[in-house]
Enzyme design. Structure first.
Site: not given
Ligand SMILES: *[C@@H]1O[C@H](CO)[C@@H](O)[C@H](O)[C@H]1NC(C)=O
Ligand SMILES: *[C@@H]1O[C@H](CO)[C@@H](O)[C@H](O)[C@H]1NC(C)=O
Ligand SMILES: *[C@@H]1O[C@H](CO)[C@@H](O)[C@H](O)[C@H]1NC(C)=O
Ligand SMILES: *[C@@H]1O[C@H](CO)[C@@H](O)[C@H](O)[C@H]1NC(C)=O
Ligand SMILES: *[C@@H]1O[C@H](CO)[C@@H](O)[C@H](O)[C@H]1NC(C)=O
Ligand SMILES: *[C@@H]1O[C@H](CO)[C@@H](O)[C@H](O)[C@H]1NC(C)=O
Length: 833
Positions: A498, A501-506, A520, A616
């Site tokens: 869904i 992002g920079g960190f990975g997938k959700v 996440k 942020d």
């Protein structure tokens, strides 16, 4: 949909830096007056031209004209020798008046050299010098060549400097200079040494430079300083010169992005250091101490400049720094202040009071950490006297003999009173800290121990624990087996993604009991990600609030970094504002979302003993549940706020472009007010329904914050609002909303409201929209709180006085749904408990 850790748009940074770069070029102050008193011709010193006295006479109002000069042989060698040859004499009060173009801090430099001329022996002159608000010198007698430097914030159009002879004596002056100081040079806050608290209010202080010293190197003259300052060598201030050695590596010096600049101190200052003479003895254990003479009874701003030119790798040098007997930096690791870089400039500001001592001692010494080679460095020091409560900077200029004992008594009395006050204050602070700790413990046990009483957690507890829960502390009950997460996400089914992002997938996920979750999954290769992962767990396991996204569990098996959150049906606020085809939200819906997010942030800032700064805040990190209730998400960048003894957290600039607090960007000083700034940008985003940075628009419109502020200042905000809102916002409501957002975007943090104030103002905006106010008060102010509830005013006041003792609000409380006035009056009451 889950916003991911800070976006770093490098190229935009470079752009930003390019915009800042003019300030690094040649110093070109808005106000600049340099006068060579008594001289028939101009005098050039470096790039400066000191105007001849006859050209400068229009600035002076004096009843007589006496100019004197001296034969060349007695002039001391100095960069200002040329100024010292001539002087002007005043036997009656005389005033220089300078037109100030740009208000703000200005340096006033007075150049004195008492020589003997035909009719006047300048060494006998005794006089006072003052501006309209500040006494600079009282009954001053010049002793050798000297430059007196003051920095005074001038807010009116003129600066007057008056010379008044004492009794039948006369006054003299060899040179005079008035120049604008760059605004960022002196910030409003510093760390107070004793007691260790914040010091705020430097902007209103007049300062006198009493020492400006280059450690471990030669004199740095005004020619080598971008702001025409002189830095003297440290040798003569060293208590025991044998304990220090010099180190120099000027070419290596770097200035960080957003931190110290060449205006703070030039390369030649940062590039030389005094270090402990510990090269040959790994058991060295001593302090290197400098002693600086000062006048007792005043406060002093002490600025320490550091730059690690001695280490070959980061995290190798740890040392302690003391001012007088107080430790101000302990086990200090410079590399943590400059992103692990070496040879990078950094400075720290302290305010100390010299009650009954004629000197300030600054010491550096080895840290107590084992297995660290004993060493310590210092690159530069500036000591600035602060004006006393009469606005005066004078005192101790005459070697006092007659008044000495009297002065001492006053000193003792002041000392005792101040000491008592300090003890009381410490006591108060300790009491609050203790009370809060206790409250925390209670809340924590309330929040975490009875996991089984919390429906959701119970499910997770039984589902996740599987007998494998490692229960190091109660917080770790949230650890969840990888297998359970695989199952919940259909083995990380790509069609369940869904958000990315920079960190990975959700991923969307469903627990075995049917609870929907958002999962996440971090990219395990990212080191940066690991830090953010840990921060997020740490933060979210401490906070629980209706307007903060809840953490349900996490998994760190097999170097996975997985976080499980409550599922937010409606995604991000951003997606509802533009670009995703969701139906447009009404003004009321938007306000309620803003209010919810403000509550979440307010709770972060105040709900815990240390403020937590989100860092942020943006519309993509405000999530909406099925009822469009707002929750703040993504704590990966959060930091706990200033400790009691600090006013800000110094840290590398992180966050999202377009929302970034300019002050934070410039100074890397992080406070809650940086979140307030970002939140202000969100407010405009909500109103205008457009991206905060939109490079496809004409240049002046690209940055939403700038664009909206331009229209807000013109009073025509309605011109740029979301077209679907046109005609649907009541003018009062819009005006108040615009004012609130404007205040959030104030340039300087101290001028911005707290999140609590913002919350209150938005509540009021909503009321204005709904017109439920019975007798519409004569509402024209910028501070509704002051008008509607005198209690709140008191409360703010109390908060400001105690500085660190914020009001109590138990961590488990959820204040939404309760009318704000009730909440505030409760808070006021709890303050008094
Ligand atoms: C002195 O300097 C001023 C300002 O720079 C200039 O206008 C003036 O012509 C100079 N006078 C002389 C004698 O050089
Ligand atoms: C000067 O003083 C004014 C009013 O106190 C303040 O708003 C401003 O920030 C100060 N400026 C500087 C550069 O210190
Ligand atoms: C350190 O440098 C200063 C200034 O260059 C010089 O006067 C002093 O002698 C040096 N000290 C040592 C120990 O080299
Ligand atoms: C001062 O600047 C000059 C050039 O302007 C340079 O040659 C000299 O080395 C500098 N001195 C120091 C101490 O940095
Ligand atoms: C350094 O000075 C501080 C403050 O005066 C003192 O507490 C400390 O013990 C000193 N350390 C050494 C190693 O002498
Ligand atoms: C310094 O003077 C200003 C007025 O110019 C005053 O507001 C301030 O309180 C004074 N500082 C102290 C420490 O009393």
């Amino acid at each position: 949909m889950m916003g991911f850790g800070g976006f770093k748009l490098l190229f935009i940074w470079v752009l930003f830096l390019l915009c800042l770069s003019p300030s690094f070029s040649q110093f070109n102050p808005a106000d600049k007056y340099s006068i060579d008193c008594g001289s028939p011709s101009n005098t050039s010193i470096g790039s400066r031209v000191f105007l001849s006295d006859n050209l400068a006479s229009s600035y002076l109002s004096t009843p007589q004209n006496v100019l004197v000069d001296t034969s060349a042989n007695s002039i001391p060698q100095s960069e200002y020798s040329q100024l010292y040859r001539t002087a002007r004499i005043f036997s009656q009060p005389s005033t220089y008046t300078f037109r100030i173009i740009q208000s703000g801090r200005h340096w006033i430099r007075l150049y004195f050299f008492p020589f003997s001329a035909s009719n006047y022996d300048l060494t006998s002159a005794t006089f006072s010098v003052s501006t309209r608000n500040h006494a600079l010198l009282s009954d001053f007698k010049a002793n050798g060549a000297s430059v007196k430097e003051y920095s005074v914030n001038i807010t009116s159009g003129d600066l007057e400097i008056t010379f008044t002879p004492s009794g039948t004596s006369f006054a003299f002056l060899n040179g005079l200079e008035v120049v604008s100081v760059p605004d960022p040079l002196i910030a409003d806050d510093a760390t107070s040494v004793k007691p260790p608290t914040n010091y705020r209010g430097l902007l209103n202080q007049a300062l006198e430079t009493v020492a400006r010293v280059n450690m471990g190197g030669p004199i740095v003259t005004s020619r080598n300083d971008s702001l025409w300052r002189t830095w003297v060598p440290d040798r003569s201030f060293l208590k025991n010169p044998n304990l220090a050695t010099n180190k120099s590596n000027i070419p290596a010096v770097r200035y960080p992005d957003g931190g110290a600049t060449p205006d703070d101190a030039p390369r030649s200052v940062y590039g030389t250091a005094a270090r402990m003479a510990s090269e040959t003895d790994p058991k060295s254990n001593f302090n290197v101490t400098w002693e600086f003479p000062v006048d007792r009874g005043f406060r002093y701003l002490v600025r320490l400049h550091f730059c690690d030119i001695v280490s070959d790798t980061a995290n190798k040098l740890y040392f302690n720094v003391y001012i007088d007997d107080s430790s101000v930096l302990s086990d200090f690791d410079l590399s943590t202040k400059v992103e692990g870089n070496l040879a990078t400039a950094y400075y720290a500001d302290f305010v100390t009071q010299s009650i009954d001592d004629d000197q300030i001692r600054i010491s550096i010494g080895p840290s107590g950490i084992r297995d660290v080679y004993p060493n310590a460095i210092l690159n530069g020091v500036e000591i600035m006297k602060m004006n006393n409560s009469d606005g005066s900077l004078s005192g101790g200029d005459i070697p006092s003999s007659s008044s000495g004992s009297k002065k001492k008594n006053v000193g003792v009395i002041v000392g005792v009173v101040v000491g008592l006050a300090a003890v009381l204050l410490m006591g108060l602070v300790l009491f609050f800290v203790y009370k809060r700790r206790k409250q925390e413990r209670i809340n924590q046990s309330k929040m975490w121990t009875p996991l089984s009483t919390n429906g959701l957690s119970q499910t997770m507890g039984s589902k996740c624990s599987n007998g494998t829960t490692i229960s190091a502390g109660s917080n770790f009950n949230y650890r969840c087996p990888f297998a359970a997460i695989q199952e919940a996400t259909n083995n990380f089914d790509e069609s369940w993604v869904i958000g990315i992002g920079g960190f990975g997938k959700v991923y969307k996920g469903v627990l075995s009991d049917g609870t929907k979750v958002a999962v996440k999954r971090g990219n395990p290769k990212s080191q940066q990600g690991l830090a953010e992962f840990q921060t997020e767990i740490e933060m979210l396991s401490q906070f629980r609030h209706r307007h903060l996204v809840s953490l349900i569990g996490y998994c760190d098996e097999k170097s996975e970094m997985i976080l499980i959150y409550e599922y937010m049906e409606n995604g991000t606020l951003k997606s509802h504002l533009y670009g995703s085809g969701f139906p447009s939200m009404s003004w009321k819906q938007r306000l309620e979302i803003c209010i919810g997010a403000a509550r979440g942030l307010h709770y972060l800032h105040t709900g815990y003993s240390k403020a937590v700064i989100h860092r942020d805040v943006k519309s993509a990190n405000i999530l909406l549940d099925e009822n469009l209730m707002a929750k703040v998400a993504d704590f990966g960048l959060s930091k706990t706020g200033p400790e009691i003894d600090q006013t800000h957290v110094s840290t590398a600039v992180k966050g999202s472009f377009g929302y970034l607090d300019p002050e934070y960007f410039r100074r890397q000083h992080l406070t809650e007010k940086s979140d307030v700034y970002s939140y202000g940008v969100v407010l405009f985003e909500v109103l205008c329904a457009r991206p905060v940075i939109d490079p496809s628009l004409p240049r002046e419109m690209v940055n939403l914050a700038e664009w909206a502020m331009k229209w807000q200042k013109k009073g025509q905000l309605e011109q740029i609002i979301d077209v679907t809102l046109k005609g649907k916002i009541r003018p009062d409501s819009l005006r108040k909303f615009g004012e609130t957002a404007e205040k959030c975007l104030a340039d300087v943090g101290v001028d911005r409201p707290s999140m609590g104030d913002v919350l209150w103002n938005l509540e009021y905006v909503l009321q204005l929209q709904e017109a439920v106010l019975q007798n519409d008060p004569d509402e024209n102010s910028t501070n509704v709180i002051g008008e509607l509830s005198p209690q709140i005013h008191d409360f703010n006041h109390a908060d400001a006085n105690t500085g660190t003792a914020q009001f109590e609000m138990s961590s488990g409380d959820d204040i939404s749904g309760v009318s704000m006035s009730k909440v505030f009056s409760q808070l006021v009451k709890s303050e008094g408990r």
